[in-house]
Design a protein around this motif. Sequence first.
Motif, short mmCIF file in Angstrom:
data_model
loop_
_atom_site.label_atom_id
_atom_site.label_comp_id
_atom_site.label_asym_id
_atom_site.label_seq_id
_atom_site.Cartn_x
_atom_site.Cartn_y
_atom_site.Cartn_z
N VAL A 302 5.50 -4.62 1.09
CA VAL A 302 4.85 -4.47 2.40
C VAL A 302 5.66 -3.54 3.32
O VAL A 302 5.08 -2.67 3.99
N ARG A 305 5.04 0.00 2.55
CA ARG A 305 3.69 0.42 2.93
C ARG A 305 3.62 0.66 4.43
O ARG A 305 3.07 1.67 4.88
N LEU A 306 4.20 -0.27 5.19
CA LEU A 306 4.18 -0.11 6.65
C LEU A 306 4.92 1.16 7.05
O LEU A 306 4.50 1.90 7.94
N ALA A 308 5.26 3.86 5.29
CA ALA A 308 4.45 5.04 4.95
C ALA A 308 3.35 5.26 6.01
O ALA A 308 3.08 6.40 6.40
N ILE A 309 2.75 4.16 6.49
CA ILE A 309 1.68 4.29 7.49
C ILE A 309 2.27 4.83 8.79
O ILE A 309 1.70 5.73 9.42
N LEU B 252 -5.41 3.09 5.39
CA LEU B 252 -4.03 2.72 5.05
C LEU B 252 -3.63 1.45 5.79
O LEU B 252 -3.07 0.52 5.21
N ASN B 280 1.39 7.03 -1.08
CA ASN B 280 2.64 6.62 -0.42
C ASN B 280 2.53 5.22 0.15
O ASN B 280 3.54 4.57 0.40
N ALA B 281 1.31 4.78 0.40
CA ALA B 281 1.12 3.46 1.00
C ALA B 281 0.61 2.45 -0.03
O ALA B 281 0.02 1.44 0.31
N GLY B 282 0.82 2.75 -1.30
CA GLY B 282 0.52 1.76 -2.34
C GLY B 282 -0.91 1.74 -2.82
O GLY B 282 -1.32 0.82 -3.51
N ILE B 419 1.34 -0.67 14.19
CA ILE B 419 0.99 -1.13 12.84
C ILE B 419 1.49 -2.56 12.60
O ILE B 419 2.63 -2.89 12.89
N LEU B 424 -2.78 -5.59 6.78
CA LEU B 424 -2.85 -5.30 5.35
C LEU B 424 -3.55 -6.46 4.63
O LEU B 424 -3.38 -7.61 5.00
#
Lengths: 318, 628
Positions: A302, A305-306, A308-309, B252, B280-282, B419, B424
Motif C-alpha cells: 500500500v 502505491r500511495l 506512486a499516486i 489510481l 507504478n501503482a500496482g 490521498i 484503495l
Amino acid sequence: MFGLKPDLCNVPLSDEHYSLEDYEGGVARWCPGCGDHGILTSVQKLCREKQLVPEKTVFVSGIGCSSRFPHYMNTYGFHGLHGRAFPVASGVKFRRPDLNVFVVTGDGDCCSIGTAHWIHAIRYNMNMTVLLLDNSIYGLTKKQTSPTSARGTKSNTHPAGSILPPINPIQTTLGVSNVSFVAQTADWNPAHVYETIKAAYEHPGFSFVRVVQRCPVYMRDLYDAAVTDPTALTLLTHENGIKLHEKVEKSFKNIIKHDPSDINKGREYAELKDSIPIGLFYQNKNAPRYDEYGAHNIGMPVEERLDAINKELDKYAV
Amino acid sequence: MSTTQSIPVAKKSKGSAVTVNQHVVEIVSDSGEGAQKAGQSFGSISAKMGNGVWTVEIIPAEIQPPARSRAGASGIRIRVGSEKVTNMGDHANIVVALNEQVLYGRISQDAYTEGTVILLENKWANSDIDSIRKEYATALADFKSKGYKVIGIPMEEECMKFVSDARKGKNMWVLGMLCHIYNRDLTKAEEQIRYIFKKKAEKVFEANVNLLKGGYNWAKENLELNFEIPPLENAGDQVVMNGNEAIALGTLAAGIEVCAMYPITPATSASHKLAECIENAGGILHQAEDEIAAIGFAIGSSYAGKTAITITSGPGLALKTEFIGLAVMAEVPLVIVNVQRGGPSTGLPTKVEQGDLLASLYGEAGDAPKIIIAPATIEECFQFVILARKLAEAFRTPVIILTDANLATGVSPFPRPKINAEWLAAPIDQSRWKKEIAPYNWDPETGISPRPIPGQKDGMYRLTGLAHDHNSKVAYDPEINQKSSEARSRKMAAVLQTLKPPKVNGDESGDLLVVGWGSTKGAIEEAVASARKSGLKVSSLHIHFLSPLEPGLEEIFKKFKKIKTVELNYSDKIGDPLITKKSRRYAQLAWLLRAQTLVDVDCYSNVFGQPINPSKVLDMIKEELKAK
C-alpha cells in the motif's frame, strides 16, 4: 539415517484428497448420446489426476450446448455471453495466476460470433486450456448451419444444403501468430480424448483442443460410420507428441509420425481429407505469454502505491 | 496588395498594465501548428501563478484538414480569472490567429464580439499567391466591419530568427508573446516548456526557450497590450489537469488494478495517462481487440476479485451493452466511464454532447438497473472514480460515470486531493466461505448479497447470465425471475436511501429553476448569478446521481413556477411545423425528470457540439422571464 533423505519430513502433504465426486456439479442435461458427456468425464478425471483444487479452478464458457459445461463442474464457473468466453477467461487469468482456467466453447460460439476473440486469445497465449466441442451444427437453437458444417449440410437455415465450405478450426488456429498448442481428438475415442486434454492442461500457454464430436439429435449420421471404422481416424504421434498406451496406439490403422515442432507439416496434416487427423499438430512451449506480463506488480504494498499516486499528483501540482 | 494591414501600435511605458478580473484568450491555427500545446501551457502557467483557469480545445473533425480552411480551425480557448473559473465564458478578449481563414470557423460559433483583439499572422499580406493575398485583404476588411481590432504580427519573420522551420516553432513564440501581454512569470514558463519537452533532447528545449523569449521580447517592444489578472486569494495547494487525466488519477487513487479499454475519441487520453502510470501503482492496462472484449476482460477480472474499470465513449458504450446487462444480471461490480461525444452512430467524435443519458439507463435488453453518476467538474472526475468503485462493490453492480468531451479536455485547477489509503480497494477476501450462504443471498430489504470470489473454499458457484435463483441455478421456476429482478431493483432503492436531496443554488423558491447535469454546471451557475444580480427570481439545481435519481426533486420543483433543463442534447423546438407540446421530443434529462416527477419540465438544449456558454443561458433565462 536408514538411508532416508533428511528433508523427507518437509515434503508438503496435501491436507485433502479430491475424489471424482468432488468435481461433480449438477446433473448434466445434455441429450443422451451427446459427446459432451464423455468430455465432462475426461475433464473430471483430469482434475482428480492433477488434484486441481476446486476453488482454484474456473471454467469459463459462452453460449450453446457445450457452454453449459461449467454448471456440471463443482468448481467456480462463468457461463456468460455468446462468443465472449475468451475475453472473460483472459480477464480472470491476467491478474490471478493462481487459478486454473479452462474455456469450454462450441463451434458457433468460437468460430462464428466469437471469431475475433478466438484469434486474439491465441495471440495473447495466456495459460489456459481451451476445449472446442465441435459437432458441426447448432444444437441448442435446433439445427442451423454452423461455420464448421460440411458443405451441403441440410439445416433449418439451409434446407437445400449449406453453400460455403467450412472453417477448419485447426488450420485457423495454426495460422495465428504466437500459437503455442494445437491438438485434435474425437469424442468416440475416450482414451485419446483424455490424453489430449491432459497434454493440453500440462502445456504452459494457450492450449487449443478441438474435439470432433457427434450430435445425436441433429447430426445423427455424421460420424456413425467413423465410430466403428478403424481407418476413419489418423493418429499423429511422436515422442514429443501426445502419449498413448501402447495397446491404444496399436488399435489405429493409420498412423503418421509427426514432430509437433514442425508447424508446416502440422498445417499439411490439418488438411487430411479422407480420414480425421487426431493428435498434436503443433507445440511451442516458449511462445511469449501475456499473463506473465499481466502478473507483474500484483500485491504491491500500500505504501508504494500511495507513493506512486502522490508522485503522479506532484506532476500536476501548481 | 492589401493596404488594410494593421500596424502594431506603439509601445506604452512600463507599469501601465490594465487590471482585469478575467480574460478569455484563444489561439487558433491550422491543425498541427501546436496551438493546443501553447494554450495548455499558458493555462498551466496561469494556474501556477494562482489564477483560476478553464481551457477548452477547439478541434477540427478531421485529423489533417486542408490548410487555411474555415472548417479546419484547430486551437484552444483559455479563460483566466482572479476567481475560480468554471466554464469557457462568452466572447474572447484576445485571439492569436495563425491565418485569417480559421477565424471564420470561430466567428460562426459566436466566439468573438465588437472589441475582440485579433493578433493575426501578417505574412499572408505579402504572399506570392494572388488568391491568398486577396483572401487576407477581404477578411481584414470583414473583421473590421464586425468591430474586431486586428493587429498584424510578423510571427513567421520573427520566428525565422530562431529556427529554420517556423511552422514548428510559432506556438512557443506565441506563448512568449502571451506571457508578456499577461505579465506571466518567464521562469514558470521555462519550467513548463521543460515539462512538455521532457522526453526530447536538451537542444529542443533550448530552441523552444529561445522562441519563448523571442515572443516575449517582441511583445515587450512592439505591443501596448498589457494586462494584470490578480491571483485568487488563499487557494491553498492546487493541482491542474484535464478531466481525462483526473479520471486516470482517480483510477489510481481508487486502487483499481485493471483498466481494459479500446481506443475511442475522446476517451482514449485517459488510458494514455493510465498506460504511463498505472503499473507504478500496482495495476495494469489492457488494450483489448475491441470494445466488447475490453468490458468482458474487465468483468472477468472483477469476477476473479480484482477491481476493474473500462473507459469508453458513446459508440463503445453501445457495443458494451450486452456485457453491461450480464454484469447487472450476474451482479459483478464494475466501473464504466463513458466520455460522451456527439451522436448517434460515430456522430461528432471530438465534440461535446450529453446524449448517452438514456442509453446508459435503458440501453440493455430487459430491465437492467445500475448506478449512473455524472461529475460536473474536473475535481469531481477524480473523486467520482473512487466513489464509483466503492458503490460498485458495496452494491455489487456496474456503475457508469458519464463525463463528456468538454470535461475530458478542459483544464482547470482544483485543491490537491489528500490521498487516502482507505480509497484503495481492500485486498480480496480468500477466507473460507460459509457453505450455507448462497452466492445470491439477497437481503430482502436491500437486495444486496455477499460475493464469493474464486479461491474461496466452499464458495464455488457458477455465474450465469441466465435467470437464476439465489444459488445461481438456472431458473426453471416461473417465480424466480420475478424474485431476482426485484432483488436487483431493490438495490437502487437502497442506494437512494443513502442520498440527500440536492441543494438549490440560489433561493429555494422563485419563478424559474434551471436544472442541469454534468459539464454545464459552471455556465449555468454563472448565468444564474448574473440573472439574480439583475433582480430575476431564478435558481439552479445540478444533478449528480441519474440512477437512482436524487431524492426530493418534486418538493424542490413545487417551489418554482417553471422548471427548465439546460442540456447539450437534442430537443424539438415548439413552433416548428408538426411540433406541438404533445408531439415534442424532449431532451433526455427533461424526459427523465418528467417521467419520474410528473412535473411539466421544459428544456433548453442544442447539439452544436460546443460547450454551452453563460450568455446563452442568461438569454434563455431572460426570455423565459420576459425581462430585458
